[in-house]
Design an enzyme around this catalytic site. Structure first.
Site, PDB file in Angstrom:
ATOM      1  N   HIS A  77       0.839  -1.205   0.000  1.00 37.55           N
ATOM      2  CA  HIS A  77       0.000   0.000   0.000  1.00 37.55           C
ATOM      3  C   HIS A  77       0.870   1.251   0.000  1.00 37.55           C
ATOM      4  CE1 HIS A  77       0.487   0.872   4.372  1.00 37.55           C
ATOM      5  NE2 HIS A  77       0.409  -0.431   4.555  1.00 37.55           N
ATOM      6  N   ASP A  79      -0.379   4.364   1.115  1.00 41.62           N
ATOM      7  CA  ASP A  79      -0.834   5.379   2.067  1.00 41.62           C
ATOM      8  C   ASP A  79      -0.174   5.177   3.422  1.00 41.62           C
ATOM      9  OD1 ASP A  79      -2.331   2.968   2.351  1.00 41.62           O
ATOM     10  OD2 ASP A  79      -3.793   4.014   3.595  1.00 41.62           O
ATOM     11  N   ASP A 107       6.061   1.288   7.567  1.00 44.57           N
ATOM     12  CA  ASP A 107       4.723   0.844   7.160  1.00 44.57           C
ATOM     13  C   ASP A 107       4.174   1.718   6.044  1.00 44.57           C
ATOM     14  OD1 ASP A 107       2.302  -0.463   7.106  1.00 44.57           O
ATOM     15  OD2 ASP A 107       1.547   0.463   8.926  1.00 44.57           O
ATOM     16  N   GLU A 137      -5.232   1.686   2.616  1.00 40.70           N
ATOM     17  CA  GLU A 137      -5.101   0.480   3.434  1.00 40.70           C
ATOM     18  C   GLU A 137      -5.254   0.789   4.911  1.00 40.70           C
ATOM     19  OE1 GLU A 137      -3.164  -2.605   5.907  1.00 40.70           O
ATOM     20  OE2 GLU A 137      -2.608  -0.484   5.712  1.00 40.70           O
ATOM     21  N   GLU A 138      -4.874   2.000   5.322  1.00 39.97           N
ATOM     22  CA  GLU A 138      -4.829   2.333   6.738  1.00 39.97           C
ATOM     23  C   GLU A 138      -6.181   2.758   7.312  1.00 39.97           C
ATOM     24  OE1 GLU A 138      -2.481   1.600   8.497  1.00 39.97           O
ATOM     25  OE2 GLU A 138      -0.561   1.784   7.481  1.00 39.97           O
ATOM     26  N   HIS A 340       3.393   3.110  12.565  1.00 36.30           N
ATOM     27  CA  HIS A 340       2.509   4.135  13.137  1.00 36.30           C
ATOM     28  C   HIS A 340       3.157   4.912  14.281  1.00 36.30           C
ATOM     29  CE1 HIS A 340      -1.307   1.700  11.709  1.00 36.30           C
ATOM     30  NE2 HIS A 340      -0.362   1.791  10.780  1.00 36.30           N
TER      31      HIS A 340
END
Length: 381
Positions: A77, A79, A107, A137-138, A340
């Site tokens: 992903h 994003d 990530d 995705e997040e 994150h």
């Protein structure tokens, strides 16, 4: 090459995967804002004659059509979660280990960078490859770019094996836990706090919900030789009307991470069993995925990249491929514990190792690169 401009990004796929990671990370692409990076990816692959390119919103698919007997899907992903003063990226050394620091490095833009570089360079891999780089995705599953792509072009998911570049310390992590979110509500009766005895305090009833959560013994469950750890936790609580009003409603937001031996329906039933008598609303559910390591192609992949497979505790889109009958694993640079985080960072060596592992497996000893010299700069930045 001129200085990289994140506002007008031009991705250099001839650069090392480390440099490419920095370029991609410096293009801010918090969920919902992936357009600029998606445009840059399409532009960077424009001259890759060996790839057939599709675009669906801000999801890009690039695939080879070499007539190989097997096809592999490799996805990542583009994003990230919101920023917190952690862009632009920078290099730093901690305890002798070199890192690239900043949002998205772990990530999972390092994994995406490795994939993009290999997609451009591997013109004759030993298997056909469908590369997927997707948006959203997040956030919720309904917004996920792969959800949309599966509805619009399910044929693009045809594969014998799939790899998600989610952070796994450049080691193989099989399958993933399922993910459920539920709102557990209790009700009472409003009253003036000066005459609380004529009301019924809903917030006090949350004590029973919280006790259940605090005393819950999460399982460790073995699935196909890998041990998955579950978790059941309150992640939010809300209630109250005013400083002088007995509240008539309280809601505890519960997150349940369940092992891939348990279906989504079974997970829902477990929540209803634990919180019987309360108003339960399931607000999000994502099935888990079994390890996906029993297929011969998966075994060859594991042998090529080395190491021993581990379980994936967090939910990833391997579950989506698994549900479509495609065994899938996670394999990408980055420590999942830094995903994150405000100090998110990725080991430069892990980026190099991930590229080398995938390149070796997809090439199987055959020089399938556009230019073999590109391999020599993978360890520079």
């Amino acid at each position: 090459m001129s200085a990289f401009d994140p506002a007008h990004p031009v991705l250099d796929l001839t650069a090392s995967s480390v440099v490419l990671t920095q370029q991609i990370c410096d293009v801010e692409s918090v969920s919902g804002n992936e357009g600029l990076l998606a445009d840059a990816i399409v532009a960077a692959l424009a001259d890759a004659a060996h790839l057939e390119i599709f675009r669906d919103g801000d999801t890009i698919v690039a695939r080879t059509n070499l007539g190989r007997s097997q096809r592999v899907a490799i996805a990542g992903h583009i994003d990230t979660v919101p920023l917190n003063a952690n862009l632009p990226t920078r290099y730093e050394t901690i305890d002798g280990v070199d890192y690239l620091w900043g949002r998205g490095t772990a990530d999972m833009k390092a994994g995406t960078a490795v994939q993009l570089k290999l997609a451009a360079e591997l013109v004759a891999p030993t298997v056909d490859i469908t590369w997927m780089w997707y948006d959203h995705e997040e956030v919720s599953n309904e917004l996920n770019g792969l959800t949309r792509l599966a509805a619009n072009r399910p044929d693009l998911f045809a594969a014998d094996f799939a790899i998600l570049g989610e952070p796994s310390n450049s080691q193989v992590e099989g399958g993933c836990n399922g993910n459920l979110r539920a709102e557990i509500r209790a009700y009472g009766l409003r009253a003036h706090s000066a005459r609380s005895w004529v009301g019924d305090n809903a917030i006090h009833k949350a004590a029973s919900i919280l006790d259940t959560l605090a005393n819950y013994q999460a399982r460790e469950v073995e699935v196909d030789g890998l041990v998955y750890r579950e978790g059941l936790n309150a992640v939010g609580i809300s209630g109250g009307v005013a400083g002088n009003v007995i509240p008539d409603e309280v809601m505890v937001h519960v997150n349940y991470r369940f092992g891939p031996s348990r279906s989504g329906e079974e997970a829902i039933a477990h929540i209803h069993e634990l919180f019987a008598g309360f108003d339960i609303r399931i607000v999000d559910l994502a099935e888990g995925a079994r390890p996906g390591l029993d297929a011969p192609l998966a075994q060859r992949f594991l042998a090529a990249v080395g190491g021993v497979a581990k379980p994936k505790y967090g939910w990833t889109d391997v579950a989506r491929f698994s549900a479509m009958g495609v065994p899938a694993v996670n394999y990408g640079p980055g420590d999942p514990l830094k995903a994150h985080a405000d100090d998110e960072r990725v080991s430069i060596q892990q980026i190099i190792d991930c590229e080398a592992g995938l390149r070796a497996w997809l090439s199987d000893g055959v020089d399938s690169s556009v230019d073999a010299d590109h391999r020599t700069d993978a360890d520079t930045h």
